[in-house]
Design a protein around this motif. Structure first.
Motif, PDB file in Angstrom:
ATOM      1  N   ARG A   1       0.839  -1.217   0.000  1.00 17.25           N
ATOM      2  CA  ARG A   1       0.000   0.000   0.000  1.00 17.25           C
ATOM      3  C   ARG A   1       0.865   1.253   0.000  1.00 17.25           C
ATOM      4  N   ILE A   2       1.837   1.267   0.893  1.00 17.49           N
ATOM      5  CA  ILE A   2       2.663   2.466   1.041  1.00 17.49           C
ATOM      6  C   ILE A   2       3.661   2.597  -0.110  1.00 17.49           C
ATOM      7  N   TYR A   3       4.193   1.484  -0.569  1.00 16.18           N
ATOM      8  CA  TYR A   3       5.113   1.559  -1.719  1.00 16.18           C
ATOM      9  C   TYR A   3       4.388   2.053  -2.963  1.00 16.18           C
ATOM     10  N   GLY A   4       3.148   1.617  -3.127  1.00 14.33           N
ATOM     11  CA  GLY A   4       2.337   2.077  -4.251  1.00 14.33           C
ATOM     12  C   GLY A   4       2.070   0.987  -5.266  1.00 14.33           C
ATOM     13  N   TYR A   5       0.809   0.664  -5.455  1.00  9.34           N
ATOM     14  CA  TYR A   5       0.440  -0.343  -6.455  1.00  9.34           C
ATOM     15  C   TYR A   5       0.879   0.099  -7.850  1.00  9.34           C
ATOM     16  N   ASP A   6       0.817   1.402  -8.101  1.00  5.42           N
ATOM     17  CA  ASP A   6       1.163   1.904  -9.432  1.00  5.42           C
ATOM     18  C   ASP A   6       2.654   1.803  -9.717  1.00  5.42           C
ATOM     19  N   ASN A   7       3.442   1.565  -8.673  1.00  2.00           N
ATOM     20  CA  ASN A   7       4.895   1.463  -8.873  1.00  2.00           C
ATOM     21  C   ASN A   7       5.352   0.050  -9.208  1.00  2.00           C
ATOM     22  N   ILE A   8       4.413  -0.896  -9.268  1.00  2.00           N
ATOM     23  CA  ILE A   8       4.745  -2.266  -9.659  1.00  2.00           C
ATOM     24  C   ILE A   8       4.577  -2.373 -11.171  1.00  2.00           C
ATOM     25  N   GLU A   9       5.700  -2.561 -11.855  1.00  2.00           N
ATOM     26  CA  GLU A   9       5.673  -2.577 -13.316  1.00  2.00           C
ATOM     27  C   GLU A   9       4.993  -3.840 -13.837  1.00  2.00           C
ATOM     28  N   ILE A  10       4.334  -3.699 -14.979  1.00  2.53           N
ATOM     29  CA  ILE A  10       3.752  -4.855 -15.653  1.00  2.53           C
ATOM     30  C   ILE A  10       4.866  -5.585 -16.395  1.00  2.53           C
ATOM     31  N   PRO A  11       5.073  -6.869 -16.122  1.00  4.44           N
ATOM     32  CA  PRO A  11       6.189  -7.581 -16.779  1.00  4.44           C
ATOM     33  C   PRO A  11       5.980  -7.696 -18.290  1.00  4.44           C
ATOM     34  N   GLN A  12       7.078  -7.722 -19.007  1.00  2.00           N
ATOM     35  CA  GLN A  12       7.013  -7.856 -20.458  1.00  2.00           C
ATOM     36  C   GLN A  12       6.687  -9.280 -20.882  1.00  2.00           C
ATOM     37  N   LYS A  13       6.971 -10.230 -20.023  1.00  6.52           N
ATOM     38  CA  LYS A  13       6.716 -11.634 -20.328  1.00  6.52           C
ATOM     39  C   LYS A  13       5.892 -12.250 -19.211  1.00  6.52           C
ATOM     40  N   VAL A  14       4.864 -12.980 -19.578  1.00  2.00           N
ATOM     41  CA  VAL A  14       4.010 -13.642 -18.600  1.00  2.00           C
ATOM     42  C   VAL A  14       4.143 -15.148 -18.774  1.00  2.00           C
ATOM     43  N   ASN A  15       4.503 -15.836 -17.715  1.00  2.00           N
ATOM     44  CA  ASN A  15       4.614 -17.291 -17.748  1.00  2.00           C
ATOM     45  C   ASN A  15       3.331 -17.912 -17.206  1.00  2.00           C
ATOM     46  N   ALA A  16       2.865 -18.955 -17.850  1.00  2.00           N
ATOM     47  CA  ALA A  16       1.651 -19.629 -17.401  1.00  2.00           C
ATOM     48  C   ALA A  16       1.759 -21.108 -17.679  1.00  2.00           C
ATOM     49  N   SER A  17       1.164 -21.895 -16.817  1.00  2.00           N
ATOM     50  CA  SER A  17       1.122 -23.342 -17.023  1.00  2.00           C
ATOM     51  C   SER A  17      -0.270 -23.721 -17.497  1.00  2.00           C
ATOM     52  N   LEU A  18      -0.327 -24.679 -18.415  1.00  2.00           N
ATOM     53  CA  LEU A  18      -1.604 -25.122 -18.965  1.00  2.00           C
ATOM     54  C   LEU A  18      -2.154 -26.249 -18.106  1.00  2.00           C
ATOM     55  N   ASN A  19      -3.365 -26.071 -17.657  1.00  2.00           N
ATOM     56  CA  ASN A  19      -4.027 -27.089 -16.850  1.00  2.00           C
ATOM     57  C   ASN A  19      -5.153 -27.725 -17.652  1.00  2.00           C
ATOM     58  N   VAL A  20      -5.300 -29.003 -17.490  1.00  2.00           N
ATOM     59  CA  VAL A  20      -6.389 -29.709 -18.170  1.00  2.00           C
ATOM     60  C   VAL A  20      -7.647 -29.566 -17.328  1.00  2.00           C
ATOM     61  N   SER A  21      -8.688 -28.926 -17.939  1.00  2.00           N
ATOM     62  CA  SER A  21      -9.915 -28.756 -17.174  1.00  2.00           C
ATOM     63  C   SER A  21     -10.664 -30.062 -17.087  1.00  2.00           C
ATOM     64  N   PRO A  22     -11.249 -30.316 -15.908  1.00  2.00           N
ATOM     65  CA  PRO A  22     -12.018 -31.549 -15.743  1.00  2.00           C
ATOM     66  C   PRO A  22     -13.249 -31.546 -16.645  1.00  2.00           C
ATOM     67  N   LYS A  23     -13.537 -32.714 -17.165  1.00  2.00           N
ATOM     68  CA  LYS A  23     -14.716 -32.856 -18.013  1.00  2.00           C
ATOM     69  C   LYS A  23     -15.746 -33.741 -17.302  1.00  2.00           C
ATOM     70  N   PRO A  24     -17.003 -33.401 -17.365  1.00  2.00           N
ATOM     71  CA  PRO A  24     -17.531 -32.192 -17.993  1.00  2.00           C
ATOM     72  C   PRO A  24     -17.307 -30.957 -17.130  1.00  2.00           C
ATOM     73  N   ASP A  25     -17.267 -29.791 -17.755  1.00  2.00           N
ATOM     74  CA  ASP A  25     -17.065 -28.537 -17.045  1.00  2.00           C
ATOM     75  C   ASP A  25     -18.373 -28.149 -16.339  1.00  2.00           C
ATOM     76  N   LYS A  26     -18.337 -28.147 -14.998  1.00  2.00           N
ATOM     77  CA  LYS A  26     -19.559 -27.890 -14.223  1.00  2.00           C
ATOM     78  C   LYS A  26     -20.138 -26.511 -14.515  1.00  2.00           C
ATOM     79  N   GLU A  27     -19.269 -25.530 -14.691  1.00  2.00           N
ATOM     80  CA  GLU A  27     -19.765 -24.175 -14.954  1.00  2.00           C
ATOM     81  C   GLU A  27     -20.470 -24.114 -16.302  1.00  2.00           C
TER      82      GLU A  27
END
Length: 798
Positions: free
Chosen positions: A476-502
């Motif tokens: 809060r004190i450091y500032g949310y706006d001072n956290i830079e958006i990274p140029q690269k985003v890493n993500a892992s692919l998850n297999v959604s359960p079937k059938p999808d309840k939603e």
């Protein structure tokens, strides 16, 4: 919550303007919803000056008017006609000049124009207190001291300063910021400024000649209780500076003693209460819970009935105040009060909240106690309030400070890892920066290593108890706006359960909505009288009311309440569905089950001039349930009569011993509970079980036949006790390969048939996947059907 800019500057020295402070507050989590420039009194005395009455003569045409010549410091005297009985030559007065607007206490603002009054010219107005908002006096004009300088602007003479008010959307967890001190702490941490300490050096106890004895019987509800006595004070109007401070944040001045307690509440965040000490019977304060059904009249002159859970401040005979919530009618400070007992306490937040909710009272005190006040500030607030009261009301402190604090609240011990800070924030701030922010927030750093910190979080930060809470404070004190958006985003692919309840839930919701149903969302909290089995109910430990004391065990009653709500507002035709949960306890464990409930009542369609509006029946509900199951591919379910507990009549579908759906007409006893007079049809689908069946479904595909289907009809005379299901079973057994569908399209019973008989008209759809059927094959099949119907069901061809 309203915060004054000028008031904040009593705690911090900053040259930041209000707009900059507004930006800072929003950035550090205290969202500013509005910033408004305000004046201590309406109009700010713009256009009013100090004048000198050089002449004062009787008006020639009016007995009660005077014609005056007034010097207002512009070089030329102005003539003013005045009706005040006390106006006289040689006075220093407040003059409203031509063109300015005057804001009286009562009535609408009005503009001063040059005019003639009974034939005499008047170029302004000599003002009384109430005519310009400076007081209540109207016996005559304001007469100022001789030292007042002619021509001085009235706003400067009365030292009125424009202020700015921040409207802060305070979230429930930020109890530490529910005061000017709390907000100033955050600003100081952001700007790396010190907080000005409270000056309590002049606090002195004269003697112990008028001590009020205090006994705290309930230390759980009142963990800390402090107080002192002030004698010989004078209750009167507050000084203008205090009235101005309170007016800026929207508070009305009452008297100097009450205003002082309100000032400290908004200054330090500690609620106080002043009792007329001479009205405390027996000279003793007792902090306890009274007997149930005790009557108590509060300051608003409403008599309230207490419960055994309400903490009260009492004397030896009667209750005086609802602790932390509201004062009593007969124990407060009045104009005749000369001695007071001043209370400063730390009350249990849950206890205060339950009491405030019970009596539907929301006060500035309960607002803070419910969220959690600082147990370490009670004595500081008591001393600061006592000094302020002595300054504006006189009197002497005639008792030692009573302070009952048997189990001091310790600061929260938190271990903080620098690595975890960087991991959660998503940026390496550096150990030095993290430590600096933490110290600026007032959090004590015990042991510091290269990997982390041992912290003691002060008691006023009631929501900071874990390392992640500290990290949030740092961010809060450091500032949310001072956290830079990274140029690269890493993500892992998850297999959604079937059938999808939603997806399945949305599919059914869309289908129901497309067929005229409205989705409802009911409260999971309900009344215990709705519970099927109280022993298995999930009970609420601190219920807000008796109507919200358990978690629901069935979807029925919340839906019936929605039906009743609509029908009572002339919406008689309702089609509702709800996806929700029911709650039970089993073998000491909590259990949640997902359900889909459906409610139908009223007419099928709206009333039309060219057709009759038919009432909704059981079969409309059955068609809806069957459509849902068919849409999801759930087939081959057994059916039997529904349990009569919730249904007047109905059926249930099951797979083995497990019931998937129960539906039918709601029992009259349940309709009566919800005050519904019309029939309601209700279906309860076990959504968890349905998802398991959908998951186990094996989807198979086959090519659409190239060869045409053939339909043949039969009209059968059968006994009354023969069902369609019996005939269908016989037909399927007779011809398994080519018979695709059996349907009943007409039923007749009447005096034209033999007694005990009825007529069914059945259709049969035949199809061969390999070739086109010829008449010979079709006739053979139909003859076999006729023979078996006669043999097994006693049917005759009509």
């Amino acid at each position: 919550m309203k915060i004054s800019y000028n008031w904040l500057k009593q705690f911090i020295d900053t040259d930041k303007n209000p707009e900059e402070i507004s930006t800072i507050l929003t950035a550090i989590g205290l969202e500013v919803e509005s910033l408004e420039k305000v004046q201590a009194i309406p109009g700010g005395l713009e256009g009013l000056v100090i004048g000198y009455v050089k002449e004062c003569e009787q008006h020639p045409n009016a007995d009660r008017l005077r014609v005056t010549k007034v010097d207002v410091g512009v070089g030329e005297d102005i003539q003013v006609v005045c009706g005040a009985p006390n106006v006289a030559k040689g006075q220093k007065v407040v003059v409203a000049t031509v063109g300015c607007t005057v804001y009286p206490n009562i009535g609408e603002p009005f503009k001063i124009n040059k005019s003639k009054i009974r034939g005499e010219s008047s170029e302004g107005m000599i003002c009384a207190e109430d005519e310009i908002g400076l007081g209540e006096g109207h016996a005559g004009i304001m007469v100022l001291p001789e030292e007042a300088v002619v021509g001085t602007l009235a706003k400067n003479y009365f030292n009125l300063n424009d202020d700015y008010v921040f409207e802060i959307g305070l979230t429930p967890n930020r109890a530490d910021a529910a005061s000017h001190l709390g907000v100033a702490r955050d600003i100081a941490a952001f700007l790396e400024l010190p907080i000005k300490p409270n000056n309590l050096g002049d606090f002195k106890i004269k003697d112990n000649s008028f001590a009020i004895e205090v006994e705290v019987l309930d230390t759980d509800a009142a963990p800390r209780y402090s107080g002192l006595t002030i004698s010989g004070l004078t209750v009167k109007e507050s000084p203008s500076w205090l009235k101005e401070k309170l007016a800026v944040i929207g508070l009305r001045s009452i008297n100097n003693v009450v205003d002082a307690t309100n000032y400290i509440l908004h200054d330090l965040g500690q609620p106080l209460h002043a009792f007329d000490a001479d009205k405390i019977v027996g000279g003793k304060i007792i902090v306890k819970k009274c007997e149930a059904e005790t009557k108590f009249k509060t300051l608003d002159e409403v008599e309230r009935t207490l419960s055994a859970d309400n903490l009260m401040i009492c004397d030896t005979e009667k209750p005086l105040c609802i602790a932390g919530v509201f004062g009593g009618l007969n124990s407060g400070v009045t104009e005749s009060t000369t001695n007071i007992f001043l209370e400063s306490a730390y009350f249990n937040a849950v206890s205060v909240r339950k009491t405030a909710k019970r009596f539907a009272l929301k006060t500035d005190s309960s607002f803070r106690f419910e969220r959690g006040t600082d147990p370490e500030i009670t004595v500081v607030a008591l001393k600061k309030a006592a000094l302020l009261i002595q300054e504006i009301a006189g009197g002497e402190i005639t008792s030692d400070i009573f302070d009952n604090y048997p189990k001091p609240v310790a600061p929260f011990d938190v271990e903080l890892s620098f690595e975890k800070v960087d991991q959660l924030i998503g940026k390496a701030l550096g150990n030095q920066k993290i430590t600096g922010i933490i110290k600026a927030l007032g959090i004590e750093v015990g042991n510091e290593t290269t990997t982390g910190l041992q912290l003691k979080v002060p008691t006023y930060k009631v929501d900071v108890t874990r390392s992640v809470d500290v990290i949030e404070e740092v961010l809060r004190i450091y500032g949310y706006d001072n956290i830079e958006i990274p140029q690269k985003v890493n993500a892992s692919l998850n297999v959604s359960p079937k059938p999808d309840k939603e997806v399945i839930q949305n599919t059914i919701a869309d289908m129901l909505s497309a067929n005229g149903f409205f989705e409802i969302l009911a409260n999971s909290l309900t009344k215990s009288s709705y519970s099927e089995n109280l022993d298995e109910a999930v009970k609420i430990l601190n219920p807000l009311s008796s109507d919200l004391d358990v978690m629901r065990q069935t979807m029925l009653y919340s839906g019936l309440e929605a039906v009743a709500y609509n029908q009572n507002r002339r919406t008689a035709d309702v089609k509702f569905y709800e996806f929700g949960k029911t709650y039970h306890t089993a073998n000491g464990k909590y259990q949640e089950d997902n359900h889909l409930s459906i409610f139908l009542s009223g007419k099928v369609e709206t009333e039309q001039w060219n057709q009759k509006a038919n009432a909704i029946s059981f079969f409309h509900l059955k068609a809806t349930v069957d459509a849902i199951l068919k849409r999801l591919g759930v087939v081959n379910l057994q059916s039997d009569e529904a349990d009569g507990k919730d249904f007047e009549y109905g059926i249930q579908y099951r797979r083995g011993a497990k019931v998937l759906v129960s539906f039918g007409a709601v029992a009259k006893k349940d309709l009566k509970l919800a005050d519904i007079s019309k029939p309601v049809f209700y279906a309860d689908i076990n959504w968890d079980m349905l998802m398991m069946l959908v998951k186990s479904n094996k989807i198979s595909y086959k090519e659409v036949s190239k060869f045409p289907a053939v339909r043949r009809d039969l009209s059968l005379l059968i006994n009354e006790d023969v069902r369609f299901e019996d005939l269908k079973r016989i037909a399927v057994k007779t011809e398994k390969a080519l018979l695709k569908e059996v349907n009943v399209f007409d039923v007749y019973q009447g005096d034209k048939l033999p007694e005990g008989k009825k007529s069914y008209a059945l259709s049969f759809t035949l199809q061969d996947e390999q070739k086109t059927l010829d008449d010979k094959q079709i006739d053979a099949i139909m003859q076999k059907l006729i023979a078996n119907f006669g043999k097994e069901a006693g049917a005759e061809i009509r």
